[in-house]
Design a protein around this motif. Structure first.
Motif, PDB file in Angstrom:
ATOM      1  N   ALA A  88       0.838  -1.203   0.000  1.00 25.55           N
ATOM      2  CA  ALA A  88       0.000   0.000   0.000  1.00 25.55           C
ATOM      3  C   ALA A  88       0.873   1.254   0.000  1.00 25.55           C
ATOM      4  CB  ALA A  88      -0.896   0.013   1.226  1.00 25.55           C
ATOM      5  N   PRO A  89       0.363   2.349  -0.569  1.00 30.22           N
ATOM      6  CA  PRO A  89       1.073   3.624  -0.448  1.00 30.22           C
ATOM      7  C   PRO A  89       1.210   4.000   1.034  1.00 30.22           C
ATOM      8  CG  PRO A  89      -0.730   3.788  -2.024  1.00 30.22           C
ATOM      9  CD  PRO A  89      -0.874   2.471  -1.335  1.00 30.22           C
ATOM     10  N   ALA A  90       2.216   4.768   1.365  1.00 31.47           N
ATOM     11  CA  ALA A  90       2.495   5.091   2.768  1.00 31.47           C
ATOM     12  C   ALA A  90       1.425   5.957   3.413  1.00 31.47           C
ATOM     13  CB  ALA A  90       3.854   5.782   2.865  1.00 31.47           C
ATOM     14  N   ASP A  91       0.736   6.787   2.614  1.00 30.02           N
ATOM     15  CA  ASP A  91      -0.133   7.797   3.219  1.00 30.02           C
ATOM     16  C   ASP A  91      -1.608   7.720   2.829  1.00 30.02           C
ATOM     17  OD1 ASP A  91       0.323   8.459   0.604  1.00 30.02           O
ATOM     18  OD2 ASP A  91       0.653  10.584   0.985  1.00 30.02           O
ATOM     19  N   HIS A  92      -2.011   6.695   2.082  1.00 22.71           N
ATOM     20  CA  HIS A  92      -3.420   6.570   1.727  1.00 22.71           C
ATOM     21  C   HIS A  92      -3.753   5.136   1.314  1.00 22.71           C
ATOM     22  CE1 HIS A  92      -1.468   7.445  -2.155  1.00 22.71           C
ATOM     23  NE2 HIS A  92      -2.466   6.778  -2.703  1.00 22.71           N
ATOM     24  N   CYS A  93      -5.020   4.871   1.120  1.00 25.30           N
ATOM     25  CA  CYS A  93      -5.503   3.557   0.690  1.00 25.30           C
ATOM     26  C   CYS A  93      -5.762   3.580  -0.811  1.00 25.30           C
ATOM     27  CB  CYS A  93      -6.799   3.215   1.416  1.00 25.30           C
ATOM     28  SG  CYS A  93      -6.663   3.144   3.210  1.00 25.30           S
ATOM     29  N   ILE A  94      -5.732   2.401  -1.408  1.00 28.19           N
ATOM     30  CA  ILE A  94      -6.072   2.272  -2.820  1.00 28.19           C
ATOM     31  C   ILE A  94      -7.041   1.111  -3.005  1.00 28.19           C
ATOM     32  CG2 ILE A  94      -3.960   3.296  -3.747  1.00 28.19           C
ATOM     33  CD1 ILE A  94      -2.920   0.443  -4.215  1.00 28.19           C
ATOM     34  N   MET A  95      -7.961   1.256  -3.960  1.00 28.91           N
ATOM     35  CA  MET A  95      -8.863   0.166  -4.291  1.00 28.91           C
ATOM     36  C   MET A  95      -8.093  -0.826  -5.145  1.00 28.91           C
ATOM     37  SD  MET A  95     -12.599   0.065  -6.133  1.00 28.91           S
ATOM     38  CE  MET A  95     -12.007   0.308  -7.796  1.00 28.91           C
ATOM     39  N   VAL A  96      -8.144  -2.098  -4.782  1.00 26.11           N
ATOM     40  CA  VAL A  96      -7.424  -3.122  -5.531  1.00 26.11           C
ATOM     41  C   VAL A  96      -8.361  -4.073  -6.265  1.00 26.11           C
ATOM     42  CG1 VAL A  96      -5.325  -3.007  -4.157  1.00 26.11           C
ATOM     43  CG2 VAL A  96      -7.171  -4.539  -3.440  1.00 26.11           C
ATOM     44  N   GLY A  97      -9.658  -3.963  -6.025  1.00 25.83           N
ATOM     45  CA  GLY A  97     -10.600  -4.816  -6.738  1.00 25.83           C
ATOM     46  C   GLY A  97     -12.024  -4.495  -6.360  1.00 25.83           C
ATOM     47  N   PHE A  98     -12.943  -4.850  -7.255  1.00 26.54           N
ATOM     48  CA  PHE A  98     -14.358  -4.756  -6.922  1.00 26.54           C
ATOM     49  C   PHE A  98     -15.072  -5.899  -7.620  1.00 26.54           C
ATOM     50  CE2 PHE A  98     -14.500  -2.654 -11.001  1.00 26.54           C
ATOM     51  CZ  PHE A  98     -15.758  -2.932 -11.502  1.00 26.54           C
ATOM     52  N   TYR A  99     -16.141  -6.336  -7.013  1.00 31.31           N
ATOM     53  CA  TYR A  99     -16.928  -7.440  -7.556  1.00 31.31           C
ATOM     54  C   TYR A  99     -18.385  -7.034  -7.606  1.00 31.31           C
ATOM     55  CZ  TYR A  99     -12.685  -9.985  -6.498  1.00 31.31           C
ATOM     56  OH  TYR A  99     -11.380 -10.375  -6.426  1.00 31.31           O
TER      57      TYR A  99
END
Length: 107
Positions: A88-99
């Motif tokens: 993950a980036p150090a300072d935020h979240c990222i979406m890695v998938g959706f269903y």
């Protein structure tokens, strides 16, 4: 995978041209969201690393065109990678998938 997920939202190559001609658009807003241990399946099978979160989001969707307006709710599952996950980036979240397919939605 993304083609299947996109088509699970109700849009495919065959309908795109028709919808464009109808000046159709779709908007959505979050009605509710439950994550991680709030979901029975995640309690049974926890995320494989710290920082990976799984949420089921209930979306209120509006499909609108020049000739019609349709409103409905639908669930989708979203996977989010946050610190302290190494990927993950150090300072935020990222979406890695959706269903969006019913057999992949986590409850």
């Amino acid at each position: 995978m993304f083609v299947q997920e996109f088509e699970a939202t109700g849009i495919n190559a065959g309908t795109y041209q028709y919808l464009a001609g109808q000046q159709a658009y779709r908007s959505a807003g979050v009605e509710s969201m439950v994550c991680d241990s709030e979901l029975a399946r995640v309690r049974e099978r926890p995320a494989p690393w710290a920082g990976l979160h799984v949420c089921t989001v209930s979306l209120r969707v509006v499909d609108q065109s020049v000739s019609a307006r349709n409103s409905y709710s639908t669930p989708v599952s979203v996977m989010i990678n946050c610190p302290p996950a190494a990927s993950a980036p150090a300072d935020h979240c990222i979406m890695v998938g959706f269903y969006a397919m019913p057999n992949r939605i986590v409850y």
